[in-house]
Structure formats: C-alpha cells, structure tokens
Design a protein around this motif. Structure first.
Motif, PDB file in Angstrom:
ATOM      1  N   GLU A  88      37.961  39.512  34.690  1.00 48.19           N
ATOM      2  CA  GLU A  88      38.696  39.502  35.937  1.00 48.19           C
ATOM      3  C   GLU A  88      38.608  40.884  36.595  1.00 48.19           C
ATOM      4  N   ILE A  90      40.399  43.106  39.231  1.00 53.36           N
ATOM      5  CA  ILE A  90      41.669  43.132  39.969  1.00 53.36           C
ATOM      6  C   ILE A  90      41.900  44.523  40.559  1.00 53.36           C
ATOM      7  N   LYS A  94      38.379  48.009  43.184  1.00 51.81           N
ATOM      8  CA  LYS A  94      37.321  47.433  42.341  1.00 51.81           C
ATOM      9  C   LYS A  94      36.585  46.301  43.048  1.00 51.81           C
ATOM     10  N   GLU A 116      45.551  35.266  42.888  1.00 49.80           N
ATOM     11  CA  GLU A 116      45.542  36.659  43.343  1.00 49.80           C
ATOM     12  C   GLU A 116      44.140  37.246  43.227  1.00 49.80           C
ATOM     13  N   MET A 120      41.690  38.557  46.346  1.00 48.43           N
ATOM     14  CA  MET A 120      41.154  39.931  46.416  1.00 48.43           C
ATOM     15  C   MET A 120      39.628  39.914  46.544  1.00 48.43           C
TER      16      MET A 120
END
Lengths: 363, 363
Positions: A88, A90, A94, A116, A120
C-alpha cells in the motif's frame, strides 16, 4: 581508496557475494518459470541491488520487478519499465512520486486495500496526467494488509470507476506459509491461501471487471503457487542470495552471500569475537550461522561484535576472517552500502545497494 | 525537495526527535558528572549524530567522545579532539585510518586486548609518525572482548615497550550488568565487575606503569560506576535518546526519539498496519512499544510493515501517524539517514546520521 583485490583486502564487516552461486540460483528460478502460464516478478526488496536485478531480468521468465517501497521503485525505474509496488502506498508525497515514475513511461502498479489509498493514488495520477495501475490486495491469511476475499469485488469496482488509476488485477501474499519447514503443511497452507485469492479473482471477474494480473508467492512457495492455475506471477526474492531461514527448507537454492567479519579478540580458548555484530547482520530470524568453522556457533550479537563459541582446541586467531550466514537476507542487506562480488577469492566488482535509509529520493 | 515544516509533512518511516527532551537528558547527565573526579565520555555509537554529540560536549563534564568504530571516530574528529574507540581495532586498513586521525591532532585512544592488536596499532602509528593511545581492555564478566584482570599488567607492560603507542590506562565494560532491571542486583553485578577492573588497575600501577584513564559504565550503571573511586570516565550513550529496554529501568531519563510511521492498512477492526517495519525499527531487544494509542501493541514486524493490534472500537484510520518507541536505540538509529528535529509539532531541523553502512570512509 583502492578497491580490494581479494577477499583478504575487504574492510570488515562487509557483505560478500559468490556471483557463481547467485547466477545459478537466478537461472534455476528462471528455468522453473520458462514453461507454463505463470511468470516470475523478482522482489527487489530482498537484495536492493540494481546489478542483481538486471541479471534477474536478463535471465528471462520475468514480467518485471516487484518492490516494497517507492524509493525501491525509483531505483529500479532506471532499467526496468514494468514495476509492481506490492504494498500500500499511503501519503500524498509518496503517491506523487509514483505518478512521477509513471510519467517516465514505466508501467507501474501499486497495491490498494482501502478507499483512502485508492483516492490518494487516483488524485496523484490525475494531477500528473498519468495512469497508475492498481492491484487490489487480498488478505489470504496473514494478519497484515489486504481486504477479505469477499470484499475484493466491491473495491475492484471502485478502482474501475476512479480516474487516474486502472484496475490491473489482484494480489495476495501467503507470508504465513512460506516459512513452514514441513513440505506437506507448507503446501496445504499455501493452497488454502491461494484458494482465498482465487475466490476473490472469480468474484471480480463475475462482476465483469478485468483481472489480468494475479500475483502471489515467495521463495518458500514458488513451486507450489507458481503451478496453481490462475496465478499469473510470483513475487519471490530471497532465492537469489538465500539465508539461514530459507536454507532449512527443501528448496535447493544455494547460499550466495555472507557477512564477512574479522576476529578482533580471542579472550578465551572457547571464545572469539568478530566485528560483525547486529549492525552488520540482523537477528530478526534468529542468530546467524557460522560458516566454515567446525563446531563454532554464535553466543550473542552486540552492535559491533559477534561473540562466537569455539571448540577449545580451535586455532582461530586475531585477524582471521569468519563468514556468517545471515538468518534473514532482506534486513541484513539493508544495513550495508555495498556488496563485494567474488569469483573464488578474487573481488571482481563492488555493487552499490540502493534505497536504504528512508531519506526522500524524490527526483 | 521541500523540507517538512511540521510532523505531518515528514515522509515515513522516519526518526523523530523531541529536542527539548533530549536536551534535558543531556543536561541531567552532565549535572551528575559535574561534581567528583569521574567524568563523562558520551558514546557516539548510540545516536551516530554529530549534532547531538556537539550538544553533549557543549553541556560540559565531558572528557571527549567514545566511539565503537573507526568510521565513527572519523566522523567526530571534525569537531572533537579527544576520542576513545572503546573497541579492538584489527586490520592494517583500520589502524592506518586511526593513525590518520592522530595526524589531524586528535588525542585518539583505542582498546587493545591482544599482542596482535598491539603490534598492528604500533606499526601503523610508527609508520605514520604519530602516537596512538592505548587502553588495555579488561574482561569484567561479559563474554566478549578483554583480557582477564590478572593478565592486564603483562599486556600493559608490552604496550609501554611498543613504539608508536602510549599506554593511557584501562577499560572494562560491564555490559552484562547495565540491563538488569532490579536495582539491587544491577548494583551488585556492576560493583563486582568494576572490582575486577580496579584489581587490574592496581596490578598495572604496582608494575610501575601509568594508568591515567579508567573507563567503564553505560546508561544502566552510570550512577553506580560513576561514583566508584578509581573510575575516571563513563562511556554512557543511550541516556541521550533512551529506548524501551532502558525505560524499564529506574534511571529517569526521558524518551526523546521515536520511529514515526503511517497507517497504510486497516484490514480488521482490531488491526492496523503501519509502514514502520524492522528495516526502520529493530527488534533485537524485543518489539517496540506503541506510543500514544491506548491498548495498542505490536503483533509482529515485517521488513516494511508493523502489524499492530488495536482495541476493536479504535478510530485509527489509513493515513494516521503512529509513533513507536524502539526497544534498542543504537541499531534503530543506524537504519536511518536522518533524524527530524521537533519542537512540539514543528520541524526545526533535519540532522544527518553518520558512519552507517560500513563503506570505507578513508580520508
């Protein structure tokens, strides 16, 4: 600084690599994946060494490379145009870096297991005007990331509706299976895990969504997972260099790297101390093994010392070199700037290790 | 790259430092050593951060700095002219680098516990035309380096006869005592260890040899060892930043650094996963503690993941930040390139961490 010519000139502690053993491991794994629908996507995190990754790609049977972090993906994007960050991603910093990698023409894919994370990724990609691939991460039994198999189709349909990203498939890592020493049990736990992943694949396809990539597996399960119909690629990494933990399995790759230390103290007949402590060789999978010294074993590691018990008659002397087999490749490699490449005792090259230390590597 | 302004901007995983807590620790330790004959020689290996070492020296009560490796000594020689490498320095490459440090006008001392080590040090110093100080390393009970107390005078007399080196004193590290949780037992084991060291000191002085420096102690024993008559300096380091292991002791320094991670997955009500795995936070002294999240604890660390159990009602979400208290300062610091300096939530500086990774740092 003069480059060392032989193993005796290498300043310790240091990583040393038997390049012939490594090449044999790479070719053996490439050979396994030559036949059949499933391919190999070697995991860069195991060695973080671009020169090794180039050789893995050159051996064939690879779809591209797997990475664990954005910094690793940045490092391999110089020579590989098909990358999976099997993790992932996050944080806006990034995801923006992932979009930058995509803007360099790399087919980059990330794992997503939350709304979420999806938002992103989509936002960063849309802002940069690029497309980022997404694999929905499915939890196949290890208490780590991933949605439950029965939730995969819902998230996949969200991915399909999100601008900037493209649904490429599913992944699930059977990390709870790869280290089980008994072959039969490892096989059973692996099959159960891959079943969970494939049930999610079916649900996604039943929903009319694409699922081109189905990624799973590691060094301990490659020959199980890599033969299960429906899995399209395997994320193995440790097979390249091997370690003490994987050596206990029946997978027949050769140990190809060691931590080389120098004996700095000989305080008692049954004890020596080398300069290869846990700042040079991690102990997260247990103590390293002592290689090539009959009856020797690690008593304990300190920051800059390995206390090693010896048979009382041992002739080991201050200044001698001792090789340790690390119990875990990945974090041990991560402690070093370079790896010394050996053909026999001759140092033929010094390869840099990339993407250590977490300083931001934005381009 | 824009420097982060607040803790929320810091790319994770990252080391963060509460500079006020650190400064309080530094001043508290300096205060302890203000009175009395024994002084402090802070151990650089604990934090490897020149900006921290400068503050330790500025706080006073220090004779200089302690280092564990030649590379650390090279890093601190830029701002400190009195260095002890409290470790055996073995190999012609390394003793030559020590001689180079001496040639820069630094009063450098190394630990010696063998004839081989003594010969190497003397040869390098004589070749370079400099003088290198020697402390005879005495084994005070931990199965690591050092001669037995009754062998110290013989080695000291050899040191005194060896060109290039100068006998400066003795050292002995009671590493088997510093972590004992019960105060009374820790005190007893420490006193027994220091007795062994002081018996060696007496033997050396009885042989008519100088013994200006008597070095021992660590963060767990500083207030015991530092009050024993005859000990001239204490090598404590961890007190500056503290860690989970030392926090269990009764020594009252404040936790001053953490590994900051981001929640990357929320796979189940009772579980979250952060990006702060054991490549960011070592587990050699056990799992880190989770700071500031009621009822949270580490389930396990992987390379790039911390799986953290949560109370089922927890509101922790993907993208939230979680701080870990490392169980062991020294190897955790060693994993990072920089440490982010915080005053409250504001990032006031980013300090480089030095001498990691073992690439040769010859000047």
């Amino acid at each position: 600084m003069t480059a060392p010519h032989t193993v005796a000139d290498i300043p310790t502690p240091a990583l040393i690599l038997d390049v012939a053993a490594m090449q044999a491991n790479i070719e053996r794994m490439a050979e396994f994946f030559r036949e059949g629908a499933c391919k190999l996507r070697p995991h860069f995190k195991a060695h973080k060494t671009p020169e090794i990754a180039r050789r893995q790609l050159a051996a064939g049977s690879c779809t591209g490379l797997t990475c664990a972090t954005v910094a690793e993906a940045e490092a391999v994007a110089d020579f590989c145009d098909d990358i999976l960050i099997a993790n992932e991603v996050i944080g806006a910093d990034k995801t923006a870096r992932v979009a930058t990698i995509a803007s360099r023409g790399v087919d980059i894919k990330i794992a997503v297991d939350s709304h979420e994370g999806l938002a992103m990724a989509g936002e960063a990609a849309a802002t940069a005007g690029v497309e980022v691939g997404v694999l929905v991460d499915v939890n196949v039994g290890m208490p780590r990331c991933g949605v439950q198999p029965d939730a995969a189709a819902e998230l996949a349909s969200r991915v399909a509706e999100t601008p900037g990203v493209r649904l490429r498939g599913l992944m699930g890592y059977e990390g709870h299976a790869v280290g089980i020493p008994e072959r039969e049990k490892r096989e059973q736990v692996t099959r159960d895990a891959v079943d969970r992943l494939l049930s999610a694949v079916s649900a996604v396809r039943d929903a009319g969504l694409p699922c081109e990539i189905v990624s799973a597996g590691g060094t301990g399960s490659y020959d199980i997972t890599g033969r299960i119909r429906g899995v399209t690629e395997v994320q193995a990494g440790s097979y390249t260099l091997m370690d003490g933990a994987y050596e206990k399995l029946d997978i027949s790759f050769r140990q190809a790297f060691w931590v080389l230390g120098t004996v700095i103290s000989r305080p008692a007949p049954g004890l020596c101390v080398t300069d290869s402590g846990h700042k040079a060789c991690t102990e997260d999978h247990g103590n390293p093994d002592v290689d090539g010294v009959e009856g020797a074993s690690i008593l304990f590691l300190s920051d800059e010392h390995a206390s090693i018990t010896l048979p009382p008659e041992s002739a080991i002397a201050v200044g001698d070199r001792i090789r340790l087999v690390p119990s875990h490749t990945d974090p041990t490699i991560n402690l070093h700037d370079v790896i010394y490449v050996l053909e026999g005792d001759r140092v033929t090259d010094v390869w840099p290790i990339a993407a250590r230390g977490y300083a931001e590597q934005r381009r």
